[in-house]
Design a protein around this motif. Sequence first.
Motif, PDB file in Angstrom:
ATOM      1  N   GLY A   1       0.830  -1.214   0.026  1.00 33.36           N
ATOM      2  CA  GLY A   1       0.197  -0.109  -0.046  1.00 33.36           C
ATOM      3  C   GLY A   1       0.757   1.432   0.079  1.00 33.36           C
ATOM      4  O   GLY A   1       0.255   2.429   0.313  1.00 33.36           O
ATOM      5  N   LEU A   2       2.314   1.212  -0.292  1.00 34.77           N
ATOM      6  CA  LEU A   2       2.936   2.310  -0.588  1.00 34.77           C
ATOM      7  C   LEU A   2       3.383   2.705  -1.749  1.00 34.77           C
ATOM      8  O   LEU A   2       4.510   2.905  -2.040  1.00 34.77           O
ATOM      9  CB  LEU A   2       4.268   2.313   0.472  1.00 34.77           C
ATOM     10  CG  LEU A   2       3.988   1.613   1.982  1.00 34.77           C
ATOM     11  CD1 LEU A   2       5.239   1.264   2.692  1.00 34.77           C
ATOM     12  CD2 LEU A   2       3.317   3.007   2.597  1.00 34.77           C
ATOM     13  N   SER A   3       2.510   2.808  -2.897  1.00 36.32           N
ATOM     14  CA  SER A   3       3.067   3.012  -4.183  1.00 36.32           C
ATOM     15  C   SER A   3       3.563   4.462  -4.175  1.00 36.32           C
ATOM     16  O   SER A   3       3.041   5.280  -3.556  1.00 36.32           O
ATOM     17  CB  SER A   3       1.526   3.129  -5.165  1.00 36.32           C
ATOM     18  OG  SER A   3       2.016   3.465  -6.341  1.00 36.32           O
ATOM     19  N   VAL A   4       4.571   4.618  -5.056  1.00 36.44           N
ATOM     20  CA  VAL A   4       5.030   5.839  -5.290  1.00 36.44           C
ATOM     21  C   VAL A   4       4.207   6.852  -6.008  1.00 36.44           C
ATOM     22  O   VAL A   4       4.783   7.832  -5.994  1.00 36.44           O
ATOM     23  CB  VAL A   4       6.447   5.474  -5.964  1.00 36.44           C
ATOM     24  CG1 VAL A   4       7.611   4.680  -5.512  1.00 36.44           C
ATOM     25  CG2 VAL A   4       6.274   5.235  -7.499  1.00 36.44           C
TER      26      VAL A   4
ATOM     27  N   ALA B   1       2.737   9.245   0.920  1.00 35.94           N
ATOM     28  CA  ALA B   1       3.201   8.137   1.789  1.00 35.94           C
ATOM     29  C   ALA B   1       4.549   8.147   1.640  1.00 35.94           C
ATOM     30  O   ALA B   1       5.251   7.065   2.294  1.00 35.94           O
ATOM     31  CB  ALA B   1       2.786   6.661   0.826  1.00 35.94           C
ATOM     32  N   ASP B   2       5.255   9.283   1.161  1.00 38.73           N
ATOM     33  CA  ASP B   2       6.725   9.170   1.479  1.00 38.73           C
ATOM     34  C   ASP B   2       7.452   8.862   2.958  1.00 38.73           C
ATOM     35  O   ASP B   2       8.277   8.049   2.983  1.00 38.73           O
ATOM     36  CB  ASP B   2       7.414  10.604   0.851  1.00 38.73           C
ATOM     37  CG  ASP B   2       7.324  10.610  -0.662  1.00 38.73           C
ATOM     38  OD1 ASP B   2       6.763   9.725  -1.206  1.00 38.73           O
ATOM     39  OD2 ASP B   2       7.580  11.651  -1.063  1.00 38.73           O
ATOM     40  N   ARG B   3       6.809   9.509   3.675  1.00 36.74           N
ATOM     41  CA  ARG B   3       7.231   9.285   5.160  1.00 36.74           C
ATOM     42  C   ARG B   3       7.328   8.042   5.675  1.00 36.74           C
ATOM     43  O   ARG B   3       8.000   7.528   6.430  1.00 36.74           O
ATOM     44  CB  ARG B   3       6.415  10.198   6.217  1.00 36.74           C
ATOM     45  CG  ARG B   3       6.740  11.803   5.891  1.00 36.74           C
ATOM     46  CD  ARG B   3       5.873  12.577   7.017  1.00 36.74           C
ATOM     47  NE  ARG B   3       6.204  13.964   6.799  1.00 36.74           N
ATOM     48  CZ  ARG B   3       5.559  14.917   7.523  1.00 36.74           C
ATOM     49  NH1 ARG B   3       4.627  14.499   8.402  1.00 36.74           N
ATOM     50  NH2 ARG B   3       5.895  16.241   7.306  1.00 36.74           N
ATOM     51  N   GLU B   4       6.046   7.183   5.188  1.00 35.31           N
ATOM     52  CA  GLU B   4       6.380   5.880   5.388  1.00 35.31           C
ATOM     53  C   GLU B   4       6.987   5.128   4.585  1.00 35.31           C
ATOM     54  O   GLU B   4       7.330   3.800   5.201  1.00 35.31           O
ATOM     55  CB  GLU B   4       4.486   5.305   5.462  1.00 35.31           C
ATOM     56  CG  GLU B   4       3.596   5.920   6.367  1.00 35.31           C
ATOM     57  CD  GLU B   4       2.296   5.527   6.174  1.00 35.31           C
ATOM     58  OE1 GLU B   4       2.007   4.471   5.878  1.00 35.31           O
ATOM     59  OE2 GLU B   4       1.440   6.525   6.050  1.00 35.31           O
ATOM     60  N   ARG B   5       7.278   5.440   3.388  1.00 34.76           N
ATOM     61  CA  ARG B   5       7.736   4.449   2.284  1.00 34.76           C
ATOM     62  C   ARG B   5       9.156   4.300   2.667  1.00 34.76           C
ATOM     63  O   ARG B   5       9.554   3.000   2.531  1.00 34.76           O
ATOM     64  CB  ARG B   5       7.570   5.011   1.058  1.00 34.76           C
ATOM     65  CG  ARG B   5       7.934   4.103  -0.070  1.00 34.76           C
ATOM     66  CD  ARG B   5       7.546   4.452  -1.493  1.00 34.76           C
ATOM     67  NE  ARG B   5       7.530   5.883  -1.869  1.00 34.76           N
ATOM     68  CZ  ARG B   5       6.619   6.824  -1.729  1.00 34.76           C
ATOM     69  NH1 ARG B   5       5.201   6.068  -1.721  1.00 34.76           N
ATOM     70  NH2 ARG B   5       6.739   7.836  -2.005  1.00 34.76           N
TER      71      ARG B   5
ATOM     72  N   ILE C   1      15.832   4.225  -3.238  1.00 38.35           N
ATOM     73  CA  ILE C   1      16.848   3.411  -2.664  1.00 38.35           C
ATOM     74  C   ILE C   1      17.973   4.368  -1.898  1.00 38.35           C
ATOM     75  O   ILE C   1      18.305   3.883  -1.063  1.00 38.35           O
ATOM     76  CB  ILE C   1      17.312   2.761  -4.119  1.00 38.35           C
ATOM     77  CG1 ILE C   1      16.197   2.124  -4.785  1.00 38.35           C
ATOM     78  CG2 ILE C   1      18.353   1.738  -3.594  1.00 38.35           C
ATOM     79  CD1 ILE C   1      15.476   1.057  -3.850  1.00 38.35           C
ATOM     80  N   LEU C   2      18.378   5.609  -2.710  1.00 42.56           N
ATOM     81  CA  LEU C   2      19.275   6.194  -2.022  1.00 42.56           C
ATOM     82  C   LEU C   2      19.129   6.659  -0.603  1.00 42.56           C
ATOM     83  O   LEU C   2      19.925   6.319   0.420  1.00 42.56           O
ATOM     84  CB  LEU C   2      19.686   7.529  -2.835  1.00 42.56           C
ATOM     85  CG  LEU C   2      20.398   7.314  -4.248  1.00 42.56           C
ATOM     86  CD1 LEU C   2      20.428   8.613  -4.826  1.00 42.56           C
ATOM     87  CD2 LEU C   2      21.807   6.690  -4.014  1.00 42.56           C
ATOM     88  N   GLU C   3      17.789   7.180  -0.207  1.00 45.65           N
ATOM     89  CA  GLU C   3      17.627   7.493   0.884  1.00 45.65           C
ATOM     90  C   GLU C   3      17.375   6.310   1.826  1.00 45.65           C
ATOM     91  O   GLU C   3      17.833   6.580   2.987  1.00 45.65           O
ATOM     92  CB  GLU C   3      16.112   8.541   1.056  1.00 45.65           C
ATOM     93  CG  GLU C   3      16.514   9.771   0.447  1.00 45.65           C
ATOM     94  CD  GLU C   3      15.323  10.669   0.784  1.00 45.65           C
ATOM     95  OE1 GLU C   3      14.592  10.429   1.640  1.00 45.65           O
ATOM     96  OE2 GLU C   3      15.370  11.602   0.108  1.00 45.65           O
ATOM     97  N   SER C   4      16.793   5.157   1.668  1.00 42.64           N
ATOM     98  CA  SER C   4      16.452   4.148   2.291  1.00 42.64           C
ATOM     99  C   SER C   4      17.773   3.370   2.765  1.00 42.64           C
ATOM    100  O   SER C   4      17.982   3.113   3.888  1.00 42.64           O
ATOM    101  CB  SER C   4      15.651   2.969   1.421  1.00 42.64           C
ATOM    102  OG  SER C   4      14.321   3.558   1.047  1.00 42.64           O
ATOM    103  N   CYS C   5      18.887   3.357   1.947  1.00 40.19           N
ATOM    104  CA  CYS C   5      20.049   2.704   2.206  1.00 40.19           C
ATOM    105  C   CYS C   5      20.743   3.740   3.192  1.00 40.19           C
ATOM    106  O   CYS C   5      21.473   3.182   4.096  1.00 40.19           O
ATOM    107  CB  CYS C   5      20.764   2.630   0.987  1.00 40.19           C
ATOM    108  SG  CYS C   5      20.492   1.413  -0.093  1.00 40.19           S
ATOM    109  N   ALA C   6      20.767   5.044   2.916  1.00 44.44           N
ATOM    110  CA  ALA C   6      21.242   5.953   3.812  1.00 44.44           C
ATOM    111  C   ALA C   6      20.849   5.679   5.303  1.00 44.44           C
ATOM    112  O   ALA C   6      21.326   5.535   6.310  1.00 44.44           O
ATOM    113  CB  ALA C   6      21.026   7.298   3.486  1.00 44.44           C
ATOM    114  N   ALA C   7      19.362   5.631   5.176  1.00 42.68           N
ATOM    115  CA  ALA C   7      18.711   5.454   6.705  1.00 42.68           C
ATOM    116  C   ALA C   7      19.009   3.969   7.097  1.00 42.68           C
ATOM    117  O   ALA C   7      19.167   4.011   8.478  1.00 42.68           O
ATOM    118  CB  ALA C   7      17.365   5.363   6.374  1.00 42.68           C
ATOM    119  N   ALA C   8      19.574   3.051   6.565  1.00 44.92           N
ATOM    120  CA  ALA C   8      19.676   1.792   6.964  1.00 44.92           C
ATOM    121  C   ALA C   8      21.235   1.559   6.871  1.00 44.92           C
ATOM    122  O   ALA C   8      21.653   0.454   7.277  1.00 44.92           O
ATOM    123  CB  ALA C   8      19.225   0.649   6.211  1.00 44.92           C
TER     124      ALA C   8
END
Length: 753
Positions: A155-158, A163-167, A195-202
């Motif tokens: 349920g997090l379609s781009v 939904a950015d804050r959840e995605r 992907i860039l932001e998610s990898c940075a967060a993880a």
Amino acid sequence: MNSGRKRVLYFPEWYGFYAEQGIVDFALQARWVLTSVSDHGGNLDQALRSARHYDGIITLIRQTDSAIGELIRSATVPTVDLTDTVDELNLPRVLPDDQAIGRLGADHLMDQGFEHLTFFRATASGQTRDRAHGFDEQVESRGRTLHRLDAAAAGLSVVDRSADRERIPWLADQLSRLPRPLGVMIQFDALYWHILESCAAASLHIPRDVAVISVGNVESLCKLSEPTLTSVDPNHRRQGYEAAALLDRLMDGAPAPTSALRIPPAHVEIRESTDIYAVDDETLRAALRFMREHFRDPALTVEDIVKASGTSRRYLYSTFENHWPRPIADTLAEFRVVEAKRLLATTHLKQYSVAVQSGFSSEAQMSRAFAKRVGITPGDFRSENAPAPGVSKGLLADQREKMKTFSITEDTYQDALGSDARVMVLKNNATGELAEILLNTPHGFNRSTGAGAVNGLLLRDPGSGELRELLPHRGVVAGGLMAPFANRVRYGRYLFDGRQHQLTRNWDERETRMTRSGQHAIHGLLPQELEVVSRQATDDSARLTLRASFDGTDTGYPFAIDVAFTYCLDSTGLAIEVAATNVSATGQPAPFMVGWHPFIQLQGPVDRTVVAFDRRSGYNLSVPTCGGPDGPERDSHPTGVTVPSTDFTDGQPLGEHYWDDGFKATASARSVPRLETRVQDSGTMDSSLATVVLWQDAQCRFIQVYTGLRDRGLIAVEPMSGQTDCFNNGDGLVVIQAGEVWETAFGLRLELP
């Protein structure tokens, strides 16, 4: 004023720069009057008002109730759609092959060594479905591990920006849970920031932990990101070009196709986001990186790679065998093919320049690599992916085929012994010249006239202007190929690398004929049928490549060698290019020799014919084991001893002497890189009769002269890479190291004295 030119409107619902370039390419070629929305400054109303003046429309539509949708639904002229979003319009469509795009992305990641892979499903669109399907199928077919990463299902379609804050936290969590290193494919370039932001967060590193490949190759997104983004070029320019070609046919009254035309992707533009080899072995990683940095050097050899790896040849071969899907030589060739594909698709360089800049030693070597790995010629690849206007295959293919000067066709006939022979006929349709290449061995074990033989050659005599039969046409005797040894190996025995080998003995010198059991081995081990690798006929030449594979199971020859024979008929005559590749998986070197056995059909008596060697070199005669009588019963195997000879440098006729002797040029390959032997058929006393010229390149320094069939008006002048029985005497023996390619060429032409 009506100029008679077709008027076309390009009216997409969203802008496609590269597709429009392809449409413009075709419009320039077809001399359309082309209008796009940009011509109206983005004023849709003005574009709509002028639509009735057009003969055809190209569109890219997302909704039927939009302004464009209304226009298309009411249009009475042919229309081509660049997307399949709106099924109910049932328009002719030209679309990217999304499944092929997914497969290409998966292959790139797996070729980098990734075992764990996933396709990031960010939307529920048909495009996502098809690209993911191709990706998943390819991963599973190659036995790698496939993981699910489905934001749309969560349920997090781009598409939903709220939904950015959840995605991002969700994606970071998912990526941190998956095995590393992980190969990820995303649907299009604009998704990379997720992907860039998610990898940075993880705290995940790109590409060490997560390697990313995308689709679109939009430079502003791919080159300006950090790290830069590897992306599949979906071939939108070709899509636009073929859409225009289809519309042109529809405007001429052709029926609409029953299914969409799918355009394959062009290539992968490799950048930092996949700049890693996902392998544990440090030696393997170092070797791969060295190859990637140096593959453009044509002089790079497997030995150079071994030295750079800091280990032994045996260890490196074993490492590739156990930890990498391809041998060293194949991996190096793959680097070069990938680069050649990129240059062919994105530049206007000549094919020779593409070959050199990609690391191939010649255009012919590049063509062979394409035939093996891509399945088409470099020219065909460029025609499907060219960056510039070209001829639409769908529009003009039949017409072009009919107009070609050269052609290649397959034929079957019954030979003189009543066996079925299959041949490929290379023909110059303008002159009638032709060469027939035998695909099989129709009459058993006589391999000298078997698969690969030039079973007939007709060239136009420049003196008389008439066709002349140079090699017997569809006769029992032909221009046979000999490999991995030529002519004879005495008693079929030889010593190589400390081991004794025994070949099948199929030549009985006492009876001077081939038998199933005899004293010696003769004429090589070519299989009874050769594989057709590629064929290409153009206005300039007809080229046919056949392949023979020795897999180590031949009696007395336990070596793995692939040999490609490329025949080229053009305005200068016939050429045969040979490329032998050692494909051993264990690093085993292999002895090799090749020869050609063309029997030249003479017009006059053999005894008055003059054979003249190239005067730029001296020659040594190989002394036979036993002189014996002047006839076929003598033991003509070379002893390894040579003496200077002027037998064929003084212009004397052959006379009645029986020749079955080998000669070696003494000039260096540097000073005389190409030897030319002239056969002057002077028996007719016709001054207009052209001379037969046999040539051989720097790798072939040996010539065998044979007059054993003078009663049929035939003599053989044979170019060879080594002396007869060189497996024993070593004179000219080639030792091909594992992974290496050895090449040579020879041929025949006619010229006036």
